[in-house]
Design a protein around this motif. Structure first.
Motif, PDB file in Angstrom:
ATOM      1  N   CYS A   1     -45.576 -51.889  -2.926  1.00 23.75           N
ATOM      2  CA  CYS A   1     -44.823 -51.164  -1.783  1.00 23.75           C
ATOM      3  C   CYS A   1     -45.633 -50.144  -1.413  1.00 23.75           C
ATOM      4  CB  CYS A   1     -43.385 -50.764  -2.465  1.00 23.75           C
ATOM      5  SG  CYS A   1     -42.519 -49.674  -1.309  1.00 23.75           S
ATOM      6  N   SER A   2     -45.879 -49.834  -0.072  1.00 19.65           N
ATOM      7  CA  SER A   2     -46.535 -48.697   0.399  1.00 19.65           C
ATOM      8  C   SER A   2     -46.222 -47.204  -0.129  1.00 19.65           C
ATOM      9  CB  SER A   2     -46.385 -48.753   1.877  1.00 19.65           C
ATOM     10  OG  SER A   2     -45.276 -48.453   2.370  1.00 19.65           O
ATOM     11  N   THR A   3     -44.878 -47.068  -0.588  1.00 22.87           N
ATOM     12  CA  THR A   3     -44.538 -45.900  -1.269  1.00 22.87           C
ATOM     13  C   THR A   3     -45.492 -45.655  -2.693  1.00 22.87           C
ATOM     14  OG1 THR A   3     -42.835 -46.804  -2.616  1.00 22.87           O
ATOM     15  CG2 THR A   3     -42.156 -45.900  -0.278  1.00 22.87           C
ATOM     16  N   TYR A   4     -45.752 -46.755  -3.198  1.00 22.82           N
ATOM     17  CA  TYR A   4     -46.402 -46.620  -4.334  1.00 22.82           C
ATOM     18  C   TYR A   4     -48.005 -45.703  -4.179  1.00 22.82           C
ATOM     19  CZ  TYR A   4     -48.916 -47.660  -8.766  1.00 22.82           C
ATOM     20  OH  TYR A   4     -49.618 -47.541  -9.971  1.00 22.82           O
ATOM     21  N   LEU A   5     -48.640 -45.816  -3.168  1.00 20.57           N
ATOM     22  CA  LEU A   5     -50.084 -45.525  -2.719  1.00 20.57           C
ATOM     23  C   LEU A   5     -49.672 -43.925  -2.117  1.00 20.57           C
ATOM     24  CD1 LEU A   5     -51.685 -48.446  -1.038  1.00 20.57           C
ATOM     25  CD2 LEU A   5     -51.887 -47.700  -3.516  1.00 20.57           C
ATOM     26  N   ASP A   6     -48.489 -43.859  -1.351  1.00 21.91           N
ATOM     27  CA  ASP A   6     -48.304 -42.476  -0.942  1.00 21.91           C
ATOM     28  C   ASP A   6     -48.412 -41.369  -2.017  1.00 21.91           C
ATOM     29  OD1 ASP A   6     -48.209 -43.364   1.872  1.00 21.91           O
ATOM     30  OD2 ASP A   6     -45.946 -43.433   1.791  1.00 21.91           O
ATOM     31  N   SER A   7     -47.328 -41.703  -3.095  1.00 21.44           N
ATOM     32  CA  SER A   7     -47.405 -40.815  -3.931  1.00 21.44           C
ATOM     33  C   SER A   7     -48.235 -41.037  -5.240  1.00 21.44           C
ATOM     34  CB  SER A   7     -45.747 -40.806  -4.703  1.00 21.44           C
ATOM     35  OG  SER A   7     -45.628 -41.950  -4.955  1.00 21.44           O
ATOM     36  N   GLY A   8     -48.740 -42.053  -5.324  1.00 20.09           N
ATOM     37  CA  GLY A   8     -49.461 -42.369  -6.620  1.00 20.09           C
ATOM     38  C   GLY A   8     -48.305 -42.641  -7.852  1.00 20.09           C
ATOM     39  N   GLU A   9     -47.202 -42.553  -7.641  1.00 19.59           N
ATOM     40  CA  GLU A   9     -46.080 -42.980  -8.655  1.00 19.59           C
ATOM     41  C   GLU A   9     -45.002 -43.911  -7.996  1.00 19.59           C
ATOM     42  OE1 GLU A   9     -44.259 -39.581  -9.786  1.00 19.59           O
ATOM     43  OE2 GLU A   9     -45.891 -38.584 -10.204  1.00 19.59           O
ATOM     44  N   ALA A  10     -44.266 -44.817  -8.528  1.00 24.35           N
ATOM     45  CA  ALA A  10     -43.111 -45.595  -7.986  1.00 24.35           C
ATOM     46  C   ALA A  10     -42.303 -44.689  -7.566  1.00 24.35           C
ATOM     47  CB  ALA A  10     -42.879 -46.531  -8.904  1.00 24.35           C
ATOM     48  N   THR A  11     -41.959 -44.491  -6.253  1.00 25.51           N
ATOM     49  CA  THR A  11     -40.694 -43.815  -5.810  1.00 25.51           C
ATOM     50  C   THR A  11     -39.794 -44.847  -5.071  1.00 25.51           C
ATOM     51  OG1 THR A  11     -42.031 -43.622  -3.754  1.00 25.51           O
ATOM     52  CG2 THR A  11     -42.288 -41.849  -5.223  1.00 25.51           C
ATOM     53  N   CYS A  12     -40.045 -46.158  -5.044  1.00 23.70           N
ATOM     54  CA  CYS A  12     -39.076 -47.176  -4.644  1.00 23.70           C
ATOM     55  C   CYS A  12     -38.802 -47.794  -5.692  1.00 23.70           C
ATOM     56  CB  CYS A  12     -39.910 -48.232  -3.499  1.00 23.70           C
ATOM     57  SG  CYS A  12     -38.887 -49.705  -3.235  1.00 23.70           S
ATOM     58  N   GLU A  13     -37.375 -47.983  -5.753  1.00 20.23           N
ATOM     59  CA  GLU A  13     -36.748 -48.802  -6.967  1.00 20.23           C
ATOM     60  C   GLU A  13     -37.150 -50.028  -7.086  1.00 20.23           C
ATOM     61  OE1 GLU A  13     -32.488 -50.025  -6.638  1.00 20.23           O
ATOM     62  OE2 GLU A  13     -32.507 -48.807  -4.814  1.00 20.23           O
ATOM     63  N   HIS A  14     -37.850 -50.687  -6.047  1.00 13.87           N
ATOM     64  CA  HIS A  14     -38.429 -52.165  -6.202  1.00 13.87           C
ATOM     65  C   HIS A  14     -39.747 -52.063  -6.401  1.00 13.87           C
ATOM     66  CE1 HIS A  14     -34.270 -52.967  -4.572  1.00 13.87           C
ATOM     67  NE2 HIS A  14     -34.564 -52.354  -3.544  1.00 13.87           N
ATOM     68  N   THR A  15     -40.379 -50.905  -6.583  1.00 14.89           N
ATOM     69  CA  THR A  15     -41.938 -51.040  -6.653  1.00 14.89           C
ATOM     70  C   THR A  15     -42.089 -51.962  -7.758  1.00 14.89           C
ATOM     71  OG1 THR A  15     -42.303 -48.836  -5.542  1.00 14.89           O
ATOM     72  CG2 THR A  15     -43.941 -49.748  -7.002  1.00 14.89           C
ATOM     73  N   ARG A  16     -43.244 -52.557  -7.506  1.00 17.60           N
ATOM     74  CA  ARG A  16     -43.687 -53.760  -8.874  1.00 17.60           C
ATOM     75  C   ARG A  16     -45.032 -54.157  -8.125  1.00 17.60           C
ATOM     76  NH1 ARG A  16     -42.170 -59.128  -8.710  1.00 17.60           N
ATOM     77  NH2 ARG A  16     -43.254 -59.954 -10.611  1.00 17.60           N
ATOM     78  N   CYS A  17     -45.901 -54.264  -9.066  1.00 17.64           N
ATOM     79  CA  CYS A  17     -47.290 -55.160  -8.358  1.00 17.64           C
ATOM     80  C   CYS A  17     -47.061 -56.513  -8.332  1.00 17.64           C
ATOM     81  CB  CYS A  17     -48.435 -54.604  -9.337  1.00 17.64           C
ATOM     82  SG  CYS A  17     -48.763 -52.962  -9.026  1.00 17.64           S
ATOM     83  N   HIS A  18     -47.570 -57.164  -7.260  1.00 15.34           N
ATOM     84  CA  HIS A  18     -47.307 -58.647  -7.049  1.00 15.34           C
ATOM     85  C   HIS A  18     -48.790 -58.975  -7.112  1.00 15.34           C
ATOM     86  CE1 HIS A  18     -43.222 -58.376  -6.073  1.00 15.34           C
ATOM     87  NE2 HIS A  18     -43.612 -57.138  -5.273  1.00 15.34           N
ATOM     88  N   ARG A  19     -49.078 -59.910  -7.906  1.00 10.82           N
ATOM     89  CA  ARG A  19     -50.465 -60.712  -7.752  1.00 10.82           C
ATOM     90  C   ARG A  19     -50.793 -61.044  -6.309  1.00 10.82           C
ATOM     91  NH1 ARG A  19     -51.000 -64.226 -13.237  1.00 10.82           N
ATOM     92  NH2 ARG A  19     -51.049 -62.445 -14.499  1.00 10.82           N
ATOM     93  N   ALA A  20     -51.888 -60.790  -5.894  1.00 15.73           N
ATOM     94  CA  ALA A  20     -52.311 -60.902  -4.513  1.00 15.73           C
ATOM     95  C   ALA A  20     -52.351 -62.437  -4.099  1.00 15.73           C
ATOM     96  CB  ALA A  20     -53.618 -60.427  -4.183  1.00 15.73           C
ATOM     97  N   GLY A  21     -53.107 -63.295  -5.175  1.00 14.90           N
ATOM     98  CA  GLY A  21     -52.962 -64.589  -5.203  1.00 14.90           C
ATOM     99  C   GLY A  21     -51.612 -65.377  -4.947  1.00 14.90           C
TER     100      GLY A  21
END
Ligand code: ZN
Length: 137
Positions: A117-137
Protein backbone atom coordinates in the motif's frame (compact mmCIF):
# COMPACT_ATOMS: atom_id res chain seq x y z
CA UNK A 1 16.70 27.99 -29.48
CA UNK A 2 16.56 27.32 -33.21
CA UNK A 3 19.75 27.55 -35.22
CA UNK A 4 19.68 30.28 -37.86
CA UNK A 5 20.70 27.89 -40.67
CA UNK A 6 17.89 25.50 -39.69
CA UNK A 7 15.35 28.33 -39.68
CA UNK A 8 16.58 29.59 -43.07
CA UNK A 9 16.25 26.10 -44.59
CA UNK A 10 12.57 25.76 -43.65
CA UNK A 11 9.81 26.31 -46.22
CA UNK A 12 8.17 29.57 -45.03
CA UNK A 13 4.75 28.42 -46.27
CA UNK A 14 4.82 25.03 -44.57
CA UNK A 15 3.63 24.08 -41.09
CA UNK A 16 5.94 22.47 -38.57
CA UNK A 17 5.67 20.99 -35.15
CA UNK A 18 8.43 21.45 -32.59
CA UNK A 19 10.21 18.79 -30.60
CA UNK A 20 12.33 20.10 -27.75
CA UNK A 21 15.72 18.49 -27.26
CA UNK A 22 17.46 18.64 -23.89
CA UNK A 23 14.40 19.38 -21.72
CA UNK A 24 15.89 17.41 -18.84
CA UNK A 25 19.30 16.74 -17.40
CA UNK A 26 20.04 13.22 -16.21
CA UNK A 27 22.58 12.44 -13.55
CA UNK A 28 23.31 10.01 -10.75
CA UNK A 29 23.49 10.94 -7.11
CA UNK A 30 26.10 9.54 -4.71
CA UNK A 31 24.00 6.42 -4.10
CA UNK A 32 24.02 5.75 -7.87
CA UNK A 33 20.31 6.48 -8.23
CA UNK A 34 19.42 8.17 -11.50
CA UNK A 35 17.77 11.56 -11.16
CA UNK A 36 16.34 13.94 -13.73
CA UNK A 37 15.80 17.64 -13.43
CA UNK A 38 14.48 20.22 -15.89
CA UNK A 39 17.19 22.05 -17.80
CA UNK A 40 17.12 25.85 -18.18
CA UNK A 41 14.98 27.01 -21.13
CA UNK A 42 17.94 28.74 -22.80
CA UNK A 43 19.78 25.39 -23.05
CA UNK A 44 16.94 23.64 -24.87
CA UNK A 45 17.06 23.16 -28.62
CA UNK A 46 13.97 23.44 -30.83
CA UNK A 47 13.84 20.86 -33.60
CA UNK A 48 11.25 21.45 -36.34
CA UNK A 49 9.34 18.32 -37.34
CA UNK A 50 6.75 17.71 -40.06
CA UNK A 51 3.11 17.89 -38.93
CA UNK A 52 1.61 14.57 -37.83
CA UNK A 53 -1.50 15.00 -39.94
CA UNK A 54 -3.67 14.63 -36.82
CA UNK A 55 -5.87 17.63 -36.08
CA UNK A 56 -5.28 19.58 -32.86
CA UNK A 57 -8.68 18.63 -31.35
CA UNK A 58 -7.92 14.91 -31.68
CA UNK A 59 -4.49 15.42 -30.12
CA UNK A 60 -6.08 17.35 -27.24
CA UNK A 61 -8.68 14.59 -26.65
CA UNK A 62 -5.97 11.91 -26.67
CA UNK A 63 -3.85 13.87 -24.20
CA UNK A 64 -6.87 14.39 -21.93
CA UNK A 65 -7.71 10.67 -22.08
CA UNK A 66 -4.29 9.69 -20.70
CA UNK A 67 -3.71 12.64 -18.39
CA UNK A 68 -4.45 10.55 -15.28
CA UNK A 69 -2.22 7.65 -16.31
CA UNK A 70 0.57 6.78 -13.93
CA UNK A 71 3.86 5.35 -15.15
CA UNK A 72 4.54 1.86 -13.74
CA UNK A 73 7.44 1.53 -11.32
CA UNK A 74 10.91 0.83 -12.74
CA UNK A 75 12.61 -0.03 -9.45
CA UNK A 76 15.47 -2.49 -9.65
CA UNK A 77 15.20 -2.82 -13.44
CA UNK A 78 12.02 -4.92 -13.12
CA UNK A 79 8.73 -4.66 -14.94
CA UNK A 80 6.23 -3.87 -12.19
CA UNK A 81 3.18 -4.53 -14.31
CA UNK A 82 0.70 -4.19 -11.43
CA UNK A 83 1.87 -0.73 -10.36
CA UNK A 84 0.78 2.42 -12.13
CA UNK A 85 -2.91 2.13 -11.32
CA UNK A 86 -3.68 -1.56 -11.88
CA UNK A 87 -3.48 -3.05 -8.38
CA UNK A 88 -5.01 -1.34 -5.36
CA UNK A 89 -4.97 -1.91 -1.61
CA UNK A 90 -8.27 -2.68 0.13
CA UNK A 91 -8.19 0.93 1.43
CA UNK A 92 -8.35 2.17 -2.19
CA UNK A 93 -4.81 3.45 -2.54
CA UNK A 94 -2.37 2.21 -5.16
CA UNK A 95 0.02 -0.65 -4.54
CA UNK A 96 3.60 0.49 -5.10
CA UNK A 97 6.91 -1.29 -5.60
CA UNK A 98 8.99 -2.19 -2.57
CA UNK A 99 12.46 -3.73 -2.71
CA UNK A 100 14.07 -5.24 0.32
CA UNK A 101 17.27 -7.16 0.91
CA UNK A 102 18.22 -9.77 3.42
CA UNK A 103 21.06 -9.06 5.79
CA UNK A 104 24.54 -10.39 5.24
CA UNK A 105 27.45 -9.41 3.06
CA UNK A 106 26.85 -7.78 -0.31
CA UNK A 107 27.63 -10.92 -2.27
CA UNK A 108 25.23 -13.10 -0.29
CA UNK A 109 22.45 -10.60 0.09
CA UNK A 110 19.12 -11.71 -1.37
CA UNK A 111 16.75 -9.24 -2.98
CA UNK A 112 12.99 -9.44 -2.49
CA UNK A 113 10.33 -7.59 -4.47
CA UNK A 114 6.95 -6.74 -3.02
CA UNK A 115 3.88 -4.66 -3.72
CA UNK A 116 2.61 -2.68 -0.75
CA UNK A 117 0.00 0.00 0.00
CA UNK A 118 1.34 3.45 -0.88
CA UNK A 119 0.75 4.67 2.69
CA UNK A 120 3.58 2.39 3.79
CA UNK A 121 6.13 4.32 1.76
CA UNK A 122 4.82 7.74 2.77
CA UNK A 123 5.37 7.19 6.47
CA UNK A 124 7.78 4.27 6.60
CA UNK A 125 5.24 2.57 8.86
CA UNK A 126 1.97 0.78 8.31
CA UNK A 127 -0.73 3.43 8.46
CA UNK A 128 -3.36 1.50 6.55
CA UNK A 129 -5.04 -1.35 8.39
CA UNK A 130 -4.66 -3.53 5.28
CA UNK A 131 -0.93 -2.87 4.80
CA UNK A 132 0.80 -6.07 3.98
CA UNK A 133 3.64 -6.87 1.57
CA UNK A 134 2.53 -8.98 -1.37
CA UNK A 135 5.19 -10.84 -3.32
CA UNK A 136 5.59 -9.07 -6.66
CA UNK A 137 5.72 -12.33 -8.58
ZN1 ZN B 1 -3.93 0.55 2.12
Amino acid sequence: MLLREVLDALDPGAEFGVVWYGKERHHKNRAGTRKSSPSPHKERVAVPVPPSGIDAATVARARAAISDNVRPAKADGRVWSLTGGVAFCACGRRLVAKRTTSGGSAGRRKVYHYLVCSTYLDSGEATCEHTRCHRAG
